[in-house]
Design a protein around this motif. Sequence first.
Motif, PDB file in Angstrom:
ATOM      1  N   TYR A 185       0.824  -1.196   0.000  1.00  0.00           N
ATOM      2  CA  TYR A 185       0.000   0.000   0.000  1.00  0.00           C
ATOM      3  C   TYR A 185       0.874   1.269   0.000  1.00  0.00           C
ATOM      4  N   LEU A 186       2.182   1.094   0.003  1.00  0.00           N
ATOM      5  CA  LEU A 186       3.107   2.228   0.073  1.00  0.00           C
ATOM      6  C   LEU A 186       3.635   2.572  -1.309  1.00  0.00           C
ATOM      7  N   SER A 187       3.961   3.853  -1.499  1.00  0.00           N
ATOM      8  CA  SER A 187       4.613   4.272  -2.750  1.00  0.00           C
ATOM      9  C   SER A 187       6.054   3.757  -2.776  1.00  0.00           C
ATOM     10  N   ASN A 206      -4.994   4.655  -0.566  1.00  0.00           N
ATOM     11  CA  ASN A 206      -4.934   3.809   0.622  1.00  0.00           C
ATOM     12  C   ASN A 206      -4.829   4.630   1.897  1.00  0.00           C
ATOM     13  N   ARG A 207      -5.268   5.870   1.836  1.00  0.00           N
ATOM     14  CA  ARG A 207      -5.107   6.783   2.962  1.00  0.00           C
ATOM     15  C   ARG A 207      -5.715   6.248   4.248  1.00  0.00           C
ATOM     16  N   GLY A 212      -4.185   7.754  11.401  1.00  0.00           N
ATOM     17  CA  GLY A 212      -3.157   8.715  11.770  1.00  0.00           C
ATOM     18  C   GLY A 212      -3.324  10.064  11.094  1.00  0.00           C
ATOM     19  N   ILE A 213      -2.215  10.816  10.981  1.00  0.00           N
ATOM     20  CA  ILE A 213      -2.217  12.205  10.522  1.00  0.00           C
ATOM     21  C   ILE A 213      -1.414  12.326   9.245  1.00  0.00           C
ATOM     22  N   VAL A 214      -1.917  13.079   8.256  1.00  0.00           N
ATOM     23  CA  VAL A 214      -1.174  13.366   7.025  1.00  0.00           C
ATOM     24  C   VAL A 214      -0.339  14.631   7.265  1.00  0.00           C
ATOM     25  N   HIS A 215       0.967  14.515   7.111  1.00  0.00           N
ATOM     26  CA  HIS A 215       1.866  15.654   7.334  1.00  0.00           C
ATOM     27  C   HIS A 215       2.302  16.325   6.032  1.00  0.00           C
ATOM     28  N   ASP A 216       2.217  15.614   4.898  1.00  0.00           N
ATOM     29  CA  ASP A 216       2.695  16.210   3.641  1.00  0.00           C
ATOM     30  C   ASP A 216       2.191  15.344   2.493  1.00  0.00           C
ATOM     31  N   GLN A 217       2.288  15.834   1.263  1.00  0.00           N
ATOM     32  CA  GLN A 217       1.954  15.051   0.085  1.00  0.00           C
ATOM     33  C   GLN A 217       2.935  15.403  -1.036  1.00  0.00           C
ATOM     34  N   SER A 218       3.024  14.517  -2.010  1.00  0.00           N
ATOM     35  CA  SER A 218       3.925  14.737  -3.137  1.00  0.00           C
ATOM     36  C   SER A 218       3.357  15.810  -4.059  1.00  0.00           C
ATOM     37  N   ALA A 219       4.186  16.269  -4.978  1.00  0.00           N
ATOM     38  CA  ALA A 219       3.760  17.324  -5.901  1.00  0.00           C
ATOM     39  C   ALA A 219       2.587  16.861  -6.767  1.00  0.00           C
ATOM     40  N   SER A 220       2.570  15.579  -7.095  1.00  0.00           N
ATOM     41  CA  SER A 220       1.498  15.061  -7.950  1.00  0.00           C
ATOM     42  C   SER A 220       0.231  14.751  -7.155  1.00  0.00           C
TER      43      SER A 220
END
Length: 788
Positions: A185-187, A206-207, A212-220
């Motif tokens: 489920y991981l990139s 798969n969020r 838990g907590i989302v701290h950041d995301q990729s540019a895409s």
Amino acid sequence: MNPKVLKTLEYQQIKQQLAPYLVSAAGQKELNALQPQSDQAAIQLALDETNDGAEVYRLKGGIPIARLADIAPHMKRLAIGATLNGSELGQVGRVLKTTRAITRFFDDLLEDAPENEIRHLFDEVQELVTLPEVTKRLATAIEGDGHITDDASPQLSSIRSNISRTEGEIRSKMEHYTRGRDSKYLSDPIITIRNDRYVIPVKAENRSRFGGIVHDQSASGQTLFIEPQAVMALNDRLRQNQVAEKQEEQRILEELSNLISPYQDEILQNAAILGHFDFINAKARYAHDMRATEPQLSADNQVYLRQARHPLIDAKKVVANDITLGTDYQAIVITGPNTGGKTITLKTLGLLQLMGQSGLFIPVDEGSRIGIYNEIFADIGDEQSIEQNLSTFSSHMENIESFLKQIDQRSLVLVDELGAGTDPQEGAALAIAILDAIGAKGTQVVATTHYPELKAYGFNRADTVNASMEFDEETLKPTYKLLVGIPGRSNALDIAQRLGIPRSIVDQARSLTDSDSQDLNAMIADLVAKRKQVEDEQVYLKEELADSDKLHRELKSEYNAYQQRKDQLIEDAKVQANDIVEKSKTKADAIISDLRKKQLASGHSVVKENELIDAKGALNALEQQPKLKKNRILRRAKAQQDFHEGDDVLVKSYGQRGVLVQKMGQHTWEVQLGILKMKISDGDMERVKPEAEPKQARAVVRSANASHVSPNLDLRGVRYEDAMTQVDRYIDAALLAGYPSVTIVHGKGTGALREGITDYLKTNRQVKSFHFAAPNHGGNGATEVQFK
């Protein structure tokens, strides 16, 4: 010194050559401030320090200065109550640590270099303040790069242990996601950090899988960096420990800043002294690499530079020259054509003076001497200024006009191409007038010029000498050698002819040249040739003298060693002899005591004969005999020298066999050689076996080639007594060799030797006749002898 002369003589380039040898900011600051000085005591102190650095470099490879940053800004911040950061405290700690190392270094150096060899450094190192407790605390708490160590405090060590343990737990939990079945489920199956918290890269779809907590995301937007619910508590605990760590580190920095704050002056003083040592180190290493030496100082400006070399020219190409000024003359006028090295000679003198007055060693041979000038003025090169609309001539005149107002008896003036750039006749007259004006103020001056009129000036003016740069007469190329006392000659016509100018043109030019000028050039050429011959001979004689002195020292050393060894052997022999005598006395006393006891025991005064013989044998046994039993060569040699009457011997000087008749002295025997009886030293004989078949007693006749005896005896230069001895032995040898006649050359002289030889020949029964030689064979300086 005026800034203009520093620029003209390229003083800044010397400082640039010195800079790479420095390792501290304080040393670099001292180099930047370096200037020539005019105070004799200050110059001598600087030279002494350079000498100390050279001695330390020779003994220990230099003073061990570490790379030190400039801590002056840190001390200023500390003075206003600021807290230093780790990097700043690390730099201060390095200064204190180096201070302690330098103090120990000089304590050890004192054993290898007595104080009389180090002039000042032992005194200067006493000014360092070591601060051992502060140094130890800083070294324990702060690393060189400014990092605060775990040993800085127990609290910090405990907090960092908790951080490490918590990080281990977080990684262990999160590895279940990166290595287990959830990894799909991981990139990427990795653990990373966002906002100082550990996260994993999860595919966006798969969020909800991990919570838990989302701290950041990729540019895409396809990857979310999520802190899983399972590690949130551990991340919270880690964050708390990290905050505690920052607080404790800040507390330690404040504590250390407060610790060194009372010692700001001492630390700044240490940094300055270490920088000064670094500068001394650099001067010593620079002098070593340049093969420079310490110049002597002359308070009355008597300059003597032995084999001076320009420091900015490649050492393999530079030509060394002797430069003297201020002793026999105050002014030097260097004449001759261009490209001969006149300008370099001016710059060499000026630049070496600037270096010496700055406390630097200079590239000259030992025994050189520099002056102490308040000012040095130089007008060298074309300084034409387009902006000021000045011609070359005008530019030179402005320079000369400016320093004519300032010069005095403690100034040095260097002028290149004096009077150039205008009409030759007027330029020469102006040059003479300027030199007179400089000389009137008692100023020393060295000037170069093309004008032939100044050659006469050098001869006619007091305290002035001509000089020139040597040219090779065959190649017409400069050798760059300075010739003091000889004016330069023009080689223009010779050079032109060699470069291909038609001979007719050159001859016409010579015909147009003043005859006096040609005569002067011829005279100069002759002087140059003779001077070169004298210098070559002087160099040869110096080399021969140096070789002779070296041989004399070696022979003297070997002779002294031989004498010491001989004296020691004699002393050892005396000790051994005394030991033998003492033992012999002890044994003799025992023998005598035993005889007395036997005498008393017998009841009468007579001791039996056999007892006396036994006692005598015991005394004889005390004699020390040489141990020859195990040495066949020594036994054979002794046997060959053990002569008795009737022994057959070989007389080595004549190569003849003979028989011993009787002993004439302690080391002399009478020997029968054929019909002759001769007195022979036992050192000239060797015992041989008798011949197999006895022969009748008769004279043995041998060829001249076999006997190696010359038919002529030359006694010229021999003393009377030695000559008569040689005649006696020679006549015997000639008879043995079978010569019918011989010639004795005695010379004419006073006639004493001739009369002595005549008297001897009259009494010799083997001589049939004798007479003087023919006139073409020596006349009455030689005597021909006929044998029976």
